[in-house]
Design a protein around this motif. Structure first.
Motif, PDB file in Angstrom:
ATOM      1  N   CYS A  58       0.747  -1.284  -0.246  1.00 40.54           N
ATOM      2  CA  CYS A  58       0.032   0.081  -0.108  1.00 40.54           C
ATOM      3  C   CYS A  58       0.916   1.366   0.049  1.00 40.54           C
ATOM      4  O   CYS A  58       0.415   2.282   0.166  1.00 40.54           O
ATOM      5  CB  CYS A  58      -0.753   0.209   1.121  1.00 40.54           C
ATOM      6  SG  CYS A  58      -2.066  -1.531   1.289  1.00 40.54           S
ATOM      7  N   ILE A  63      -5.165   4.980  -1.557  1.00 37.66           N
ATOM      8  CA  ILE A  63      -6.557   4.525  -1.706  1.00 37.66           C
ATOM      9  C   ILE A  63      -6.661   3.063  -0.905  1.00 37.66           C
ATOM     10  O   ILE A  63      -7.405   2.767  -0.329  1.00 37.66           O
ATOM     11  CB  ILE A  63      -7.196   4.565  -3.086  1.00 37.66           C
ATOM     12  CG1 ILE A  63      -7.247   6.215  -3.392  1.00 37.66           C
ATOM     13  CG2 ILE A  63      -8.847   4.004  -3.081  1.00 37.66           C
ATOM     14  CD1 ILE A  63      -7.934   7.014  -2.560  1.00 37.66           C
ATOM     15  N   LEU A  64      -5.628   2.295  -1.584  1.00 39.72           N
ATOM     16  CA  LEU A  64      -5.743   0.752  -1.223  1.00 39.72           C
ATOM     17  C   LEU A  64      -5.423   0.924   0.331  1.00 39.72           C
ATOM     18  O   LEU A  64      -5.617  -0.052   0.978  1.00 39.72           O
ATOM     19  CB  LEU A  64      -4.599   0.060  -2.210  1.00 39.72           C
ATOM     20  CG  LEU A  64      -4.471  -1.473  -1.704  1.00 39.72           C
ATOM     21  CD1 LEU A  64      -5.630  -2.090  -1.948  1.00 39.72           C
ATOM     22  CD2 LEU A  64      -3.355  -1.921  -2.328  1.00 39.72           C
ATOM     23  N   GLU A  66      -6.294   3.067   2.574  1.00 43.42           N
ATOM     24  CA  GLU A  66      -7.453   3.478   3.317  1.00 43.42           C
ATOM     25  C   GLU A  66      -8.603   2.167   3.239  1.00 43.42           C
ATOM     26  O   GLU A  66      -9.135   1.823   4.406  1.00 43.42           O
ATOM     27  CB  GLU A  66      -7.876   4.622   2.562  1.00 43.42           C
ATOM     28  CG  GLU A  66      -9.338   5.170   3.278  1.00 43.42           C
ATOM     29  CD  GLU A  66      -9.648   6.544   2.518  1.00 43.42           C
ATOM     30  OE1 GLU A  66     -10.774   6.858   2.850  1.00 43.42           O
ATOM     31  OE2 GLU A  66      -8.875   7.152   1.957  1.00 43.42           O
ATOM     32  N   GLN A  67      -8.746   1.643   2.374  1.00 46.24           N
ATOM     33  CA  GLN A  67      -9.691   0.445   2.210  1.00 46.24           C
ATOM     34  C   GLN A  67      -9.012  -1.016   3.004  1.00 46.24           C
ATOM     35  O   GLN A  67      -9.987  -1.265   3.817  1.00 46.24           O
ATOM     36  CB  GLN A  67      -9.533  -0.109   0.604  1.00 46.24           C
ATOM     37  CG  GLN A  67     -10.530  -1.335   0.656  1.00 46.24           C
ATOM     38  CD  GLN A  67     -12.063  -0.847   0.993  1.00 46.24           C
ATOM     39  OE1 GLN A  67     -12.265   0.080   0.598  1.00 46.24           O
ATOM     40  NE2 GLN A  67     -12.777  -1.503   1.769  1.00 46.24           N
ATOM     41  N   LYS A  70     -10.078   0.132   6.472  1.00 47.93           N
ATOM     42  CA  LYS A  70     -11.456  -0.229   6.708  1.00 47.93           C
ATOM     43  C   LYS A  70     -12.099  -1.496   6.758  1.00 47.93           C
ATOM     44  O   LYS A  70     -12.982  -1.842   7.512  1.00 47.93           O
ATOM     45  CB  LYS A  70     -12.130   0.520   5.521  1.00 47.93           C
ATOM     46  CG  LYS A  70     -13.727   0.511   5.501  1.00 47.93           C
ATOM     47  CD  LYS A  70     -14.586   1.386   6.452  1.00 47.93           C
ATOM     48  CE  LYS A  70     -15.752   1.529   6.200  1.00 47.93           C
ATOM     49  NZ  LYS A  70     -16.589   0.154   6.064  1.00 47.93           N
ATOM     50  N   ASP A  71     -11.218  -2.436   6.076  1.00 46.43           N
ATOM     51  CA  ASP A  71     -11.572  -3.822   6.042  1.00 46.43           C
ATOM     52  C   ASP A  71     -11.246  -4.381   7.664  1.00 46.43           C
ATOM     53  O   ASP A  71     -11.930  -5.013   8.337  1.00 46.43           O
ATOM     54  CB  ASP A  71     -10.732  -4.468   5.124  1.00 46.43           C
ATOM     55  CG  ASP A  71     -11.185  -4.435   3.702  1.00 46.43           C
ATOM     56  OD1 ASP A  71     -12.423  -3.908   3.616  1.00 46.43           O
ATOM     57  OD2 ASP A  71     -10.491  -4.675   2.612  1.00 46.43           O
ATOM     58  N   ASP A  74     -13.866  -3.041   9.912  1.00 44.88           N
ATOM     59  CA  ASP A  74     -15.141  -3.967   9.629  1.00 44.88           C
ATOM     60  C   ASP A  74     -15.090  -5.280  10.435  1.00 44.88           C
ATOM     61  O   ASP A  74     -15.978  -5.926  10.746  1.00 44.88           O
ATOM     62  CB  ASP A  74     -15.322  -3.986   8.279  1.00 44.88           C
ATOM     63  CG  ASP A  74     -15.834  -2.631   7.637  1.00 44.88           C
ATOM     64  OD1 ASP A  74     -16.210  -1.756   8.396  1.00 44.88           O
ATOM     65  OD2 ASP A  74     -15.781  -2.465   6.429  1.00 44.88           O
TER      66      ASP A  74
END
Length: 560
Positions: A58, A63-64, A66-67, A70-71, A74
């Protein structure tokens, strides 16, 4: 209790680390696991996990990254720790803002700190914490078992539970009746038992603490927007009752709490097994005592009265004897057990035990003592009598029982024979046999579902006595055999015609209407009866002989 993020960041290995966001959460977030994860996250992260990452893959793609964060959020992880200085030099502000938005903790660790050292140190702390929890749970288990062994009750068990887990709890029997309660909302229990209106919704399994074996047996409900959980208390594959509890949050159901609840189920099951064994023993003793009174011509002596007092019976009181016979027992037992895995031999789930409870309840409702037993489809009840007419007292008692039984199962029919109290040394034996005689006569005369009093069976008893004499039997045969042969040959029913004719006292019009016959057809049948029997239906002596012969023949036929 339980390792928190604060405990982790205070470890010496973490002294150079820095909390980038979520400082206010470090006291509350628990750490049950630790792992090293890189892109992609998929399903490799567990709830309450400390995730270590270098951010490899990353470094050139914010953006990757940040995702990826987020994962991890979650997944239910407690904290994400980045090793900075090789692939990621500074955690982007967008990532920090994302974590703050979701109230998530991100820690920055210098590249020089080895992940292996962090893993080793944190694992030691987790194991230490788990070991302490296991020791605490083992102490609670011993306390619960001692509670049962020391003859304490379910309320004591619930008190111990509440002391250690601080969650409102109630213990109920199989029907939902509370046996012990510690701060549990009674209205919620009534709604759960569908005894009170309210919003009740069963929640699908949520995978709460999936690694704990007890989590697979949790039933979760929402009752008036409040969360509630239920566990089934079982022994020998048979349900005994329920353990119901109401945590404020799912996070309250830690490994320690689940372990304590598991030990509580064992303690409750032991208590119910012991209670059932005591109750079954008492039932057997009482059954044998009453059967001996009724079936063995037992004299009521001072010694027998004393033995009865030990079982809670007062044999000095007058009692009405009620003998019942029930049909469709297999259907009744299937309904009461409610499940296929209930053993058929279980007296607590059998029809006899259940009917015993109904008899006791009816006696308490009417403020009268009762004694009852069962044998091969027959129920024997002794109901305390007083100055009131015994028929009135017995009818009132049986009305209460039958009303309850009809609500539970419509396929069970009970026939009753009732006899008043008898004086003398063999009072119970004599009154039982009178009630049994009334029962047999009632079934013969009226079929199942009848209620017959011994005092109303004088004619039938007289006929039964007469039917046993050989001379009388010969007279009966000579009188009505021609009618029997004629009915069999011509497919008619002259005997039934005579019974209806005699019922209406020789009124031809009423008899014809009852038989749905034309008047001339009826007169033809009556002439046939006179011709075949050589008796006149207008002669009182002939009419008496024919009526007596028919009744004795019917009595013998019903007894065969």
């Amino acid at each position: 209790m339980g390792l928190t993020v604060k405990d982790v960041i205070q470890l010496p290995i973490m002294e150079t680390s820095k909390v980038k966001c979520g400082k206010k959460l470090v006291n509350d977030k628990k750490v049950d696991w630790i792992s090293v994860i890189e892109v992609p996250v998929e399903n490799f992260v567990r709830k309450n996990e400390l995730v270590l990452s270098t951010g490899i893959g990353c470094e050139d793609d914010p953006i990757l990254l940040e995702q990826f964060v987020k994962d991890v959020i979650d997944s239910g992880a407690s904290v994400l720790a980045f090793a900075t200085g090789r692939y990621i030099y500074d955690i982007p502000e967008r990532v920090v803002q994302l974590a703050e938005h979701y109230e998530f903790i991100i820690i920055e660790i210098p590249w020089e700190v080895r992940f292996g050292d962090i893993l080793h140190t944190v694992f030691q702390e987790i194991n230490k914490d788990k070991r302490w929890e296991r020791q605490q749970a083992e102490g609670v288990r011993q306390e619960l078992i001692n509670c049962v062994l020391q003859e304490k009750g379910l309320q004591d068990i619930s008190n111990i539970l509440y002391k250690h887990i601080n969650i409102p709890i109630v213990i109920t029997d199989l029907l939902g009746e509370p046996r012990a309660n510690c701060h549990f909302n009674k209205k919620m229990l009534n709604i759960l038992n569908e005894e009170e209106d309210g919003q009740l919704q069963q929640i699908p399994p949520s995978g709460l603490l999936p690694e704990h074996p007890l989590s697979h047996y949790l039933d979760e409900y929402m009752i008036d927007h409040e969360m509630c959980f239920r566990l089934t208390i079982s022994s020998n594959h048979r349900k005994q009752g329920y353990l119901i509890f109401q945590p404020n949050d799912r996070q309250d159901l830690t490994w320690f709490v689940m372990n304590v609840l598991e030990h509580a189920l064992t303690a409750c099951a032991l208590y119910f097994v012991k209670e059932n064994a005591i109750e079954m023993t008492e039932v057997r003793l009482k059954d044998n005592f009453i059967l001996n009174l009724t079936k063995s011509s037992t004299e009521v002596t001072t010694q027998l009265i004393s033995k009865g007092q030990l079982l809670g019976y007062d044999l000095t009181r007058p009692y009405i004897c009620i003998v019942g016979e029930f049909q469709e027992q297999d259907l009744f037992e299937k309904k009461i057990k409610g499940s296929k895995d209930s053993p058929a031999s279980s007296s607590l789930q059998s029809m006899n035990y259940y009917l015993q409870k109904e008899i006791t309840s009816a006696g308490k409702l009417l403020h009268r003592r009762t004694m009852a037993t069962f044998e091969e489809g027959e129920v024997i009840v002794f109901l305390e009598a007083d100055h009131k007419p015994y028929m009135e007292t017995a009818n009132q008692f049986l009305d209460v029982i039958e009303r309850r039984l009809k609500d539970l199962l419509t396929n069970v029919n009970l026939s009753w024979g009732i006899a008043t109290h008898k004086d003398g040394h063999y009072a119970f034996y004599d009154s039982y046999h009178e009630a049994k005689t009334a029962l047999d006569i009632g079934i013969q005369e009226n079929g199942v579902g009848s209620r017959t009093f011994f005092s109303d069976t004088r004619i039938n008893r007289l006929l039964m006595t007469l039917s046993q004499k050989k001379e009388i039997e010969e007279i009966v045969t000579d009188t009505i055999q021609p009618l029997i042969d004629y009915d069999k040959k011509r497919k008619t029913d002259l005997i039934y015609t005579f019974m209806i004719y005699n019922k209406y006292k020789g009124n031809v019009s009423q008899t014809a209407r009852a038989l749905n016959l034309h008047r001339q057809s009826l007169l033809h049948r009556l002439r046939n009866i006179e011709s075949l029997t050589q008796l006149s239906l207008v002669d009182s002596d002939d009419l008496f002989l024919l009526e007596l012969s028919v009744r004795l023949w019917m009595l013998k036929k019903n007894m065969e």
